[in-house]
Each structure stands twice: as structure tokens, then as C-alpha cells.
Design an enzyme around this catalytic site. Structure first.
Site, PDB file in Angstrom:
ATOM      1  N   SER A 112       0.843  -1.190   0.000  1.00  0.00           N
ATOM      2  CA  SER A 112       0.000   0.000   0.000  1.00  0.00           C
ATOM      3  C   SER A 112       0.882   1.245   0.000  1.00  0.00           C
ATOM      4  CB  SER A 112      -0.895  -0.078   1.229  1.00  0.00           C
ATOM      5  OG  SER A 112      -0.929   1.120   1.913  1.00  0.00           O
ATOM      6  N   SER A 113       0.298   2.390  -0.350  1.00  0.00           N
ATOM      7  CA  SER A 113       1.098   3.613  -0.456  1.00  0.00           C
ATOM      8  C   SER A 113       1.568   4.101   0.923  1.00  0.00           C
ATOM      9  CB  SER A 113       0.309   4.712  -1.161  1.00  0.00           C
ATOM     10  OG  SER A 113      -0.895   4.946  -0.480  1.00  0.00           O
ATOM     11  N   CYS A 114       1.028   3.521   2.009  1.00  0.00           N
ATOM     12  CA  CYS A 114       1.464   3.961   3.348  1.00  0.00           C
ATOM     13  C   CYS A 114       2.890   3.525   3.674  1.00  0.00           C
ATOM     14  CB  CYS A 114       0.501   3.481   4.420  1.00  0.00           C
ATOM     15  SG  CYS A 114       0.521   1.704   4.634  1.00  0.00           S
ATOM     16  N   TYR A 141       1.389  -1.456  10.407  1.00  0.00           N
ATOM     17  CA  TYR A 141       0.941  -2.038   9.131  1.00  0.00           C
ATOM     18  C   TYR A 141       1.975  -1.756   8.043  1.00  0.00           C
ATOM     19  CZ  TYR A 141      -2.131  -2.846   5.106  1.00  0.00           C
ATOM     20  OH  TYR A 141      -2.683  -3.313   3.941  1.00  0.00           O
ATOM     21  N   LYS A 145       4.369  -4.301   5.715  1.00  0.00           N
ATOM     22  CA  LYS A 145       4.387  -4.287   4.243  1.00  0.00           C
ATOM     23  C   LYS A 145       5.808  -4.036   3.713  1.00  0.00           C
ATOM     24  CE  LYS A 145       0.093  -5.111   3.288  1.00  0.00           C
ATOM     25  NZ  LYS A 145      -0.267  -6.341   2.571  1.00  0.00           N
ATOM     26  N   HIS A 184     -13.460   3.653   3.800  1.00  0.00           N
ATOM     27  CA  HIS A 184     -12.613   4.725   3.285  1.00  0.00           C
ATOM     28  C   HIS A 184     -13.496   5.860   2.777  1.00  0.00           C
ATOM     29  CE1 HIS A 184      -9.633   1.260   2.731  1.00  0.00           C
ATOM     30  NE2 HIS A 184      -9.170   2.020   3.704  1.00  0.00           N
TER      31      HIS A 184
HETATM   32  N1  LIG Z   1      -8.441  -1.165  -0.308  1.00  0.00           N
HETATM   33  C1  LIG Z   1      -7.501  -0.308  -0.649  1.00  0.00           C
HETATM   34  O1  LIG Z   1      -7.769   0.909  -0.805  1.00  0.00           O
HETATM   35  C2  LIG Z   1      -6.092  -0.768  -0.872  1.00  0.00           C
HETATM   36  C3  LIG Z   1      -5.206   0.187  -1.348  1.00  0.00           C
HETATM   37  C4  LIG Z   1      -3.901  -0.200  -1.538  1.00  0.00           C
HETATM   38  C5  LIG Z   1      -3.494  -1.478  -1.282  1.00  0.00           C
HETATM   39  N2  LIG Z   1      -4.373  -2.405  -0.825  1.00  0.00           N
HETATM   40  C6  LIG Z   1      -3.834  -3.740  -0.517  1.00  0.00           C
HETATM   41  O2  LIG Z   1      -4.536  -4.791  -1.094  1.00  0.00           O
HETATM   42  C7  LIG Z   1      -4.501  -5.919  -0.219  1.00  0.00           C
HETATM   43  C8  LIG Z   1      -5.910  -6.377   0.017  1.00  0.00           C
HETATM   44  O3  LIG Z   1      -6.673  -5.280   0.510  1.00  0.00           O
HETATM   45  P1  LIG Z   1      -8.265  -5.249   0.380  1.00  0.00           P
HETATM   46  O4  LIG Z   1      -8.659  -3.827   0.424  1.00  0.00           O
HETATM   47  O5  LIG Z   1      -8.709  -6.124  -0.727  1.00  0.00           O
HETATM   48  O6  LIG Z   1      -8.636  -5.888   1.789  1.00  0.00           O
HETATM   49  P2  LIG Z   1      -9.960  -6.694   2.185  1.00  0.00           P
HETATM   50  O7  LIG Z   1     -11.085  -6.290   1.323  1.00  0.00           O
HETATM   51  O8  LIG Z   1     -10.072  -6.553   3.671  1.00  0.00           O
HETATM   52  O9  LIG Z   1      -9.563  -8.203   1.849  1.00  0.00           O
HETATM   53  C9  LIG Z   1      -8.547  -8.872   2.533  1.00  0.00           C
HETATM   54  C10 LIG Z   1      -8.729 -10.343   2.292  1.00  0.00           C
HETATM   55  O10 LIG Z   1      -7.723 -11.061   3.024  1.00  0.00           O
HETATM   56  C11 LIG Z   1      -8.339 -12.169   3.675  1.00  0.00           C
HETATM   57  N3  LIG Z   1      -7.603 -12.534   4.869  1.00  0.00           N
HETATM   58  C12 LIG Z   1      -7.272 -11.759   5.925  1.00  0.00           C
HETATM   59  N4  LIG Z   1      -6.614 -12.469   6.844  1.00  0.00           N
HETATM   60  C13 LIG Z   1      -6.519 -13.738   6.353  1.00  0.00           C
HETATM   61  C14 LIG Z   1      -5.967 -14.947   6.837  1.00  0.00           C
HETATM   62  N5  LIG Z   1      -5.372 -14.997   8.044  1.00  0.00           N
HETATM   63  N6  LIG Z   1      -6.055 -16.058   6.092  1.00  0.00           N
HETATM   64  C15 LIG Z   1      -6.681 -16.031   4.894  1.00  0.00           C
HETATM   65  N7  LIG Z   1      -7.219 -14.914   4.365  1.00  0.00           N
HETATM   66  C16 LIG Z   1      -7.145 -13.787   5.094  1.00  0.00           C
HETATM   67  C17 LIG Z   1      -9.716 -11.651   4.034  1.00  0.00           C
HETATM   68  O11 LIG Z   1     -10.592 -12.696   4.294  1.00  0.00           O
HETATM   69  P3  LIG Z   1     -11.746 -12.468   5.402  1.00  0.00           P
HETATM   70  O12 LIG Z   1     -12.511 -11.262   4.977  1.00  0.00           O
HETATM   71  O13 LIG Z   1     -12.525 -13.729   5.339  1.00  0.00           O
HETATM   72  O14 LIG Z   1     -11.025 -12.269   6.697  1.00  0.00           O
HETATM   73  C18 LIG Z   1     -10.072 -10.880   2.759  1.00  0.00           C
HETATM   74  O15 LIG Z   1     -10.585 -11.725   1.772  1.00  0.00           O
HETATM   75  C19 LIG Z   1      -3.790  -5.468   1.055  1.00  0.00           C
HETATM   76  O16 LIG Z   1      -2.465  -5.892   1.024  1.00  0.00           O
HETATM   77  C20 LIG Z   1      -3.845  -3.959   0.988  1.00  0.00           C
HETATM   78  O17 LIG Z   1      -2.729  -3.362   1.580  1.00  0.00           O
HETATM   79  C21 LIG Z   1      -5.680  -2.077  -0.613  1.00  0.00           C
END
Ligand SMILES: NC(=O)c1ccc[n+]([C@@H]2O[C@H](COP(=O)([O-])OP(=O)(O)OC[C@H]3O[C@@H](n4cnc5c(N)ncnc54)[C@H](OP(=O)(O)O)[C@@H]3O)[C@@H](O)[C@H]2O)c1
Length: 330
Positions: A112-114, A141, A145, A184
């Protein structure tokens, strides 16, 4: 799109029900990939090293998209800092180690950008990694990362793996979180304005002064970029991950930012809301600007294709679908 991954390749998308992971799955299915390895958190807890190893030993994925993470907003990061650092380190340690052991051909690690320093110049270039102090609120966090990026790099050097770390900007899109306590800014605006329309309210209150600048990318564009990178030829991929003294890191963004006030006005225009916006300056603004430098990615030939107004319309459509559905459980 040229395809290095074959339609029958075994592809593990970790976190496939999340915002990022679900978009990657949609993209892979659209491209005809038929052998996706998908496990819910309940079916495979990536915190469990033994279970993760057994999964890799049994299923032998060839490609891995690591989109599973413990993710949350400011409040969650404040209240559960130990879980944010420990769980993210464990998930990525287990997945990267298993991927290296079983000879995964390519892995894309999502960060992530953080990860960039709080006061780094804008736009944020990949080379600013570890050039200054981090934002305090999500430091545990961010450090997890950063460790993941460093691990990708170290494993590539020591074991000859092909791990790439992609840092997306703020995402929004299908399956987003609309809970006002944890969401967000963009999904929160969509929900507030949707409710104002339903309740015929003439005013919507937006948190903060409206002046900070932010960048947004529709989740399907992010997925398109991730799959684009994973489909590079051997030589192209190698040139991306093997630059001397440079981590295998690439920013994924839209290349544009706008103020929160401009964002809120765009959401109103798309949703046809003509009430007034007021800005609650007692609420925190966060950092004044956060824009990724996407020169590296754009120079590799990728560009986003979903403009913000179109993305907002798609996200609003999806929010209305979510409202009709009962809450999912494992
Ligand atoms: N959203 C943003 O704006 C954004 C921006 C930049 C980067 N990212 C990056 O993208 C990645 C995913 O983010 P997201 O926004 O898609 O998050 P999210 O919607 O919360 O999804 C995270 C996923 O990870 C699964 N997970 C968490 N802990 C787990 C574990 N112990 N074992 C198996 N699965 C697990 C969750 O399953 P459950 O829900 O069943 O726990 C969920 O499916 C992260 O690395 C984040 O830093 C996101």
C-alpha cells in the site's frame, strides 16, 4: 494483452473475497483462466504456517497473487496495532516461504502507499522507500508491508524466486466496505449521499476541511495492472525485479489526484444529488497530499481505463446490489 500465464495455469489468489482479490479473480476469469485456486479465510487460515505449507505442497500453484492481509482504517490501526503488524508479517512470511519452497513461478505481493515516508516529496516515487519517518497512525501495518517488499527482494536474490511487490493507491470498487465506522472516504461519500437522496435531506456533512488531495483507482483497473505485470515475458519480468540495488517494487495508481471537496462534488454530480455539502473541520484531515508516481508503470505500457465518474457510478450500482443482499458469513 499478451499472456505469459496459460489458461490452465494453477493460480492462487490469496484473499479472493476482498476488494483487491475479488477484482483480480474477475480479471483472470475474464481472460479465460480456468484453474484458479481459491480458499476462504475459513478454509485456509494463512496465519497457520503448517496449513499454508500443506496447501502449497498439495496444490502446487504456479502463480500467486497475495491480496490477503489484515486491513483496516485509522481506528482499527489505532486499536489493534499488534494484530496489524503480527498478522501481516505472519501471512506474508507463510505465503512467501511456501511459494519459494514449492517453486512458484511468479508471485505478486500487494502492499500500500502507506509504505512511503510521511513527508516524502509528491508524487511518491518507488525510490523514496525507507527515506524518512513513517506516518504514525499506521506504522505497524506499513512496517509489515515494507518487510514484505524486503522479503520479496531477499528471496529473489538468495533463492532465485520471481517475486514482485505492487503498491496500489486508494482503491474503490465492487464489493467495497460501506460501513461508516470502518470505510474509506469514497465509499463513505457514496453511502452518505445515497442516504441523503433516499431521505430527501438537503445537506451532507463531509469529514475534514475538504482540502487534502487524494488519488483513487477502481479495483478492476488495479487488477488489470497486476495481471498485466504477471503476464510480462521472461525478459520483461526479469528486468522489473532484477535492477541492482533496487527493490522489486512498482506503484499502481491512476496518475491523478483531486481534493476531497472536488471528489465529493463529483460523487454528487454522478448520483444526481443537488443538496449542500458542508465540511466538518473538527474531524482530522490526514496528510495534505498522497499521490503515487506511476511513471514506471505507465512507461511499461499500462494505463487505467475507468475514469472516476464511471467508477463512482459502478460502485454506486454495486452498493445498491449489496443493500439487497443478506450479510454473508463464512
Ligand atoms: N483497499 C484499498 O484501498 C487498498 C489500497 C492499496 C493497497 N491495498 C492492498 O490490497 C490488499 C488487500 O486489501 P483489500 O482492500 O482487498 O482488503 P480486504 O477487502 O479486507 O480483503 C482482505 C482479504 O484477506 C483475507 N484474509 C485476511 N486475513 C486472512 C488470513 N489470516 N487467512 C486467509 N485470508 C485472510 C480476508 O478474508 P476475510 O474477509 O474472510 O477475513 C479478505 O478476503 C492489502 O495488502 C492492501 O494493503 C488495498
Amino acid at each position: 494483452m499478451n499472456s505469459f500465464m496459460e489458461s490452465a495455469s494453477r493460480i492462487f489468489v490469496a484473499g479472493h473475497r476482498g476488494l483487491a482479490g475479488s477484482a483480480i479473480v474477475r480479471k483472470l476469469r475474464e481472460l479465460g483462466h480456468t484453474n484458479l485456486l481459491l480458499r476462504t479465510h475459513h478454509e485456509l487460515d494463512l496465519l497457520d504456517r503448517g496449513a499454508t505449507r500443506a496447501f502449497f505442497d498439495r496444490e502446487r500453484p504456479e502463480y500467486v497473487f497475495l491480496a490477503a492481509a489484515r486491513v483496516g482504517g485509522v481506528l482499527a490501526n489505532r486499536d489493534f496495532p499488534a494484530e496489524f503488524i503480527a498478522q501481516n508479517l505472519d501471512i506474508q512470511n507463510n505465503v512467501l516461504e511456501s511459494a519459494a519452497r514449492t517453486g512458484v513461478r511468479r508471485l505478486l505481493f500487494l502492499g500500500s502507499s502507506c509504505i512511503y515516508p510521511r513527508l516524502a516529496p509528491q508524487p511518491l516515487k518507488e525510490e523514496y522507500l525507507l527515506s524518512g519517518p513513517l506516518e504514525f497512525t499506521n506504522r505497524p501495518y506499513a512496517i509489515a508491508k515494507i518487510a514484505g517488499i524486503e522479503m520479496c527482494w531477499a528471496f529473489n536474490r538468495q533463492y532465485g524466486t520471481k517475486f514482485l511487490a505492487a503498491m496500489p493507491t486508494n482503491l474503490y470498487g465492487t464489493g467495497d466496505n460501506y460501513d461508516l465506522q470502518t470505510s474509506h472516504v469514497l465509499p463513505a461519500l457514496i453511502r452518505k449521499i445515497h442516504e441523503a437522496i433516499e431521505r430527501r435531506q438537503k445537506k451532507v456533512v463531509v469529514w475534514g476541511t475538504g482540502t487534502p488531495r487524494r488519488e483513487f483507482l477502481f479495483s478492476d483497473d488495479m487488477a488489470d495492472a497486476c495481471v498485466y505485470l504477471m503476464n510480462f515475458s521472461e525478459a520483461q519480468f526479469e528486468s522489473l525485479i532484477s535492477v541492482p540495488e533496487t527493490p522489486p517494487l512498482i506503484n499502481v495508481g491512476s496518475g491523478h489526484d483531486l481534493t476531497i471537496r472536488e471528489l465529493a462534488s463529483t460523487v454528487c454530480a454522478v448520483m444526481g444529488y443537488d443538496g449542500n455539502l458542508t465540511f466538518d473541520s473538527t474531524k482530522p484531515d490526514g496528510t495534505p497530499r498522497k499521490l503515487l508516481d506511476t511513471t514506471k508503470l505507465f512507461n511499461l505500457g499500462w494505463k487505467p481505463s475507468i475514469p472516476l465518474p464511471q467508477g463512482i457510478q459502478l460502485a454506486w450500482d454495486d452498493y445498491r446490489v449489496q443493500l439487497q443482499q443478506p450479510q454473508e458469513t463464512n
